[in-house]
Motif scaffolding. Structure first.
Motif, PDB file in Angstrom:
ATOM      1  N   ARG A 145      47.999  40.966  39.867  1.00  0.00           N
ATOM      2  CA  ARG A 145      46.550  41.070  39.709  1.00  0.00           C
ATOM      3  C   ARG A 145      46.155  42.535  39.805  1.00  0.00           C
ATOM      4  O   ARG A 145      46.480  43.224  40.776  1.00  0.00           O
ATOM      5  CB  ARG A 145      45.831  40.259  40.786  1.00  0.00           C
ATOM      6  N   ILE A 146      45.474  43.001  38.766  1.00  0.00           N
ATOM      7  CA  ILE A 146      45.053  44.402  38.702  1.00  0.00           C
ATOM      8  C   ILE A 146      43.532  44.413  38.593  1.00  0.00           C
ATOM      9  O   ILE A 146      42.951  43.823  37.664  1.00  0.00           O
ATOM     10  CB  ILE A 146      45.687  45.122  37.492  1.00  0.00           C
ATOM     11  N   ASP A 147      42.869  45.068  39.556  1.00  0.00           N
ATOM     12  CA  ASP A 147      41.405  45.134  39.609  1.00  0.00           C
ATOM     13  C   ASP A 147      40.951  46.575  39.546  1.00  0.00           C
ATOM     14  O   ASP A 147      41.615  47.483  40.082  1.00  0.00           O
ATOM     15  CB  ASP A 147      40.887  44.519  40.916  1.00  0.00           C
ATOM     16  N   ASP A 148      39.799  46.802  38.886  1.00  0.00           N
ATOM     17  CA  ASP A 148      39.090  48.075  39.022  1.00  0.00           C
ATOM     18  C   ASP A 148      37.614  47.761  39.190  1.00  0.00           C
ATOM     19  O   ASP A 148      37.133  46.712  38.745  1.00  0.00           O
ATOM     20  CB  ASP A 148      39.337  48.975  37.805  1.00  0.00           C
ATOM     21  N   GLY A 160      39.300  39.681  32.110  1.00  0.00           N
ATOM     22  CA  GLY A 160      37.878  39.656  31.853  1.00  0.00           C
ATOM     23  C   GLY A 160      37.094  40.309  32.981  1.00  0.00           C
ATOM     24  O   GLY A 160      37.644  40.666  34.038  1.00  0.00           O
ATOM     25  N   PRO A 161      35.810  40.475  32.770  1.00  0.00           N
ATOM     26  CA  PRO A 161      34.965  41.088  33.796  1.00  0.00           C
ATOM     27  C   PRO A 161      34.869  40.213  35.042  1.00  0.00           C
ATOM     28  O   PRO A 161      34.891  38.982  34.959  1.00  0.00           O
ATOM     29  CB  PRO A 161      33.598  41.221  33.108  1.00  0.00           C
ATOM     30  N   ARG A 162      34.735  40.851  36.209  1.00  0.00           N
ATOM     31  CA  ARG A 162      34.550  40.118  37.454  1.00  0.00           C
ATOM     32  C   ARG A 162      33.067  39.860  37.673  1.00  0.00           C
ATOM     33  O   ARG A 162      32.215  40.612  37.206  1.00  0.00           O
ATOM     34  CB  ARG A 162      35.102  40.934  38.620  1.00  0.00           C
ATOM     35  N   PRO A 163      32.733  38.794  38.388  1.00  0.00           N
ATOM     36  CA  PRO A 163      31.304  38.507  38.649  1.00  0.00           C
ATOM     37  C   PRO A 163      30.602  39.634  39.394  1.00  0.00           C
ATOM     38  O   PRO A 163      29.414  39.883  39.173  1.00  0.00           O
ATOM     39  CB  PRO A 163      31.350  37.220  39.486  1.00  0.00           C
ATOM     40  N   ASP A 164      31.329  40.317  40.285  1.00  0.00           N
ATOM     41  CA  ASP A 164      30.709  41.382  41.075  1.00  0.00           C
ATOM     42  C   ASP A 164      30.866  42.739  40.426  1.00  0.00           C
ATOM     43  O   ASP A 164      30.650  43.781  41.071  1.00  0.00           O
ATOM     44  CB  ASP A 164      31.320  41.421  42.480  1.00  0.00           C
ATOM     45  N   GLY A 165      31.245  42.794  39.142  1.00  0.00           N
ATOM     46  CA  GLY A 165      31.428  44.056  38.441  1.00  0.00           C
ATOM     47  C   GLY A 165      32.899  44.430  38.365  1.00  0.00           C
ATOM     48  O   GLY A 165      33.731  43.931  39.103  1.00  0.00           O
ATOM     49  N   GLY A 166      33.201  45.344  37.465  1.00  0.00           N
ATOM     50  CA  GLY A 166      34.584  45.739  37.294  1.00  0.00           C
ATOM     51  C   GLY A 166      35.338  44.799  36.348  1.00  0.00           C
ATOM     52  O   GLY A 166      34.746  43.953  35.664  1.00  0.00           O
TER      53      GLY A 166
END
Length: 444
Positions: free
Chosen positions: A377-380, A413-419
């Motif tokens: 899992r890769i988040d920004d 895809g985009p996260r609900p809280d942004g990013g």
């Protein structure tokens, strides 16, 4: 490489004897379609059959004293009946009719029965195998009908003089001979169609493997070049901006560009080496998750901070899965550098599965269970710099193809809280039989 594979798939397999001959067909049936003249003329078999018919007819004439002796005219008819077989692969219908007609003229002239019928059999066999069944059957039927007329009606006016009608019991033998020719020819035709179909399937499989190999190469080159060029682009911008105000920092950027380009060239060379020598072992091992720290360091050189977290008991990954996991993380971080305003990314590597102790003897020894899946899992946290949040081109498509090849999944895809978030789940399929065979003796 692709041409070599196709030649190996299309060409006749080694060993043309016994079961292999029946399974794949004789080599001369794979030399092209007789209708277009692609096959060479069968000189050797035609010459052998001509000699056999000429000599055999001489012996048959001695045994049939009531028939006309073989004169030059008879020898010419025998020669023509076998000589036309030279073109049986190019003009199968014409040859079938020619052999039947010449044989009928030979019999009508009162010459002895004998090996001349082999010419008819070979001509009709070639026509049936080539797909001209109606022409072959018509030629054999016309020969049979003509023989009935000669043997039971026209014999009064044809040589030899004083010849009587043939017995109907002899016609049964002729009928059996005709049926045998048709049956053998049809069997050969069906088998040849199977050979042609199998050959086409092998060629199609070879082309499919070549396409898959080209796709794999393209995906690998894309992942290598996209990441390295992104690093080089960012560092080049930093170097240009600080060239006058901070030469030391500009020098650091140029050093990073040099290292990134050298690494990219090395990986591209490794991919191209496998293309030039498909059978050789690679000179360097394929990258895997053990090189994740290097990837983080490269990202840090572009100004991106990457936090890596590992959960679960780390398992030894198969080379293909290890490479796919590394490329997925690499491509996701490249998309952050190229498409996100955020300068911070998080990478989670989780080995999912049973960490509980196994039953039986392994449980007593405290052996842990095997992981069943690898989750990446890769988040920004930052918004996209443009409309292509997280990348929308070949990068995400390549990640999905890598995951699908391993029966895994990719969600991006985009996260609900942004990013933006990329999640990959790659199953680990363990071969218990292989594990048991290769396990240490004390564990078995």
């Amino acid at each position: 490489m692709d041409e070599q594979r196709e030649r190996r798939a299309d060409g006749p397999p080694p060993g043309w004897g016994g079961p292999s001959l029946w399974r794949h067909g004789p080599p001369w049936w794979n030399q092209g379609d007789g209708a277009n003249g692609g096959r060479r003329l069968p000189w050797l078999t035609t010459l052998a059959l001509t000699v056999f018919v000429q000599i055999g007819s001489g012996f048959a004439g001695h045994a049939q004293s009531g028939r006309e002796p073989l004169d030059p005219y008879a020898r010419v008819l025998l020669f023509l009946a076998t000589a036309v077989l030279l073109f049986r692969h190019r003009f199968p219908r014409s040859v079938a009719w020619a052999t039947a007609g010449l044989t009928l003229v030979y019999i009508g002239a009162g010459y002895p029965y004998g090996p001349v019928f082999f010419a008819v059999a070979v001509g009709c066999f070639a026509a049936v195998v080539a797909g001209h069944r109606r022409a072959a059957w018509s030629a054999v039927g016309a020969l049979w009908a003509g023989h009935l007329l000669i043997a039971h009606w026209l014999y009064r006016w044809l040589p030899p003089g004083g010849d009587g009608a043939r017995r109907w019991s002899e016609e049964i033998a002729v009928a059996v001979w005709v049926v045998a020719i048709v049956a053998v020819s049809e069997l050969a035709r069906v088998r040849r169609e199977q050979w042609v179909k199998e050959r086409a399937e092998r060629a199609q499989a070879a082309r499919r493997r070549a396409d898959e190999e080209r796709l794999r190469m393209a995906r690998e080159l894309h992942d290598v070049l996209a990441h390295s060029i992104s690093v080089i682009n960012v560092q080049a911008g930093v170097g240009l901006a600080l060239l006058d105000s901070d030469p030391e920092q500009a020098r650091t950027a140029l050093t990073t560009i040099k290292a990134a380009s050298k690494e990219a060239l090395g990986e591209v060379r490794q991919v191209l080496d496998t293309l030039r020598a498909p059978g050789d072992a690679p000179r360097a091992p394929a990258p895997g998750l053990d090189r994740l720290p290097e990837l983080v360091e490269q990202a840090r050189s572009t100004g991106l901070t990457v936090d890596v977290t590992t959960e679960g008991t780390r398992a030894k990954l198969p080379p293909g899965l290890d490479l796919a996991a590394f490329r997925i993380v690499q491509e996701a971080l490249t998309n952050v550098v190229r498409h996100s305003v955020s300068r911070h990314a998080r990478v989670l590597v989780r080995y999912d599965g049973a960490d509980a102790k196994a039953d039986g003897e392994n449980g007593k020894n405290g052996k842990n269970g095997k992981s069943t899946a690898l989750t990446l899992r890769i988040d920004d946290d930052g918004p996209a710099t443009g409309t292509d949040a997280g990348g929308s081109g070949n990068g995400l498509a390549g990640m999905r193809e890598r995951a699908a090849a391993l029966d895994g999944t990719i969600e991006a895809g985009p996260r609900p809280d942004g990013g933006f978030r990329v999640t990959a789940v790659l199953p680990l399929v363990a071969d218990r039989g292989a594990t048991a065979r290769t396990a240490p003796r004390e564990d078995q």
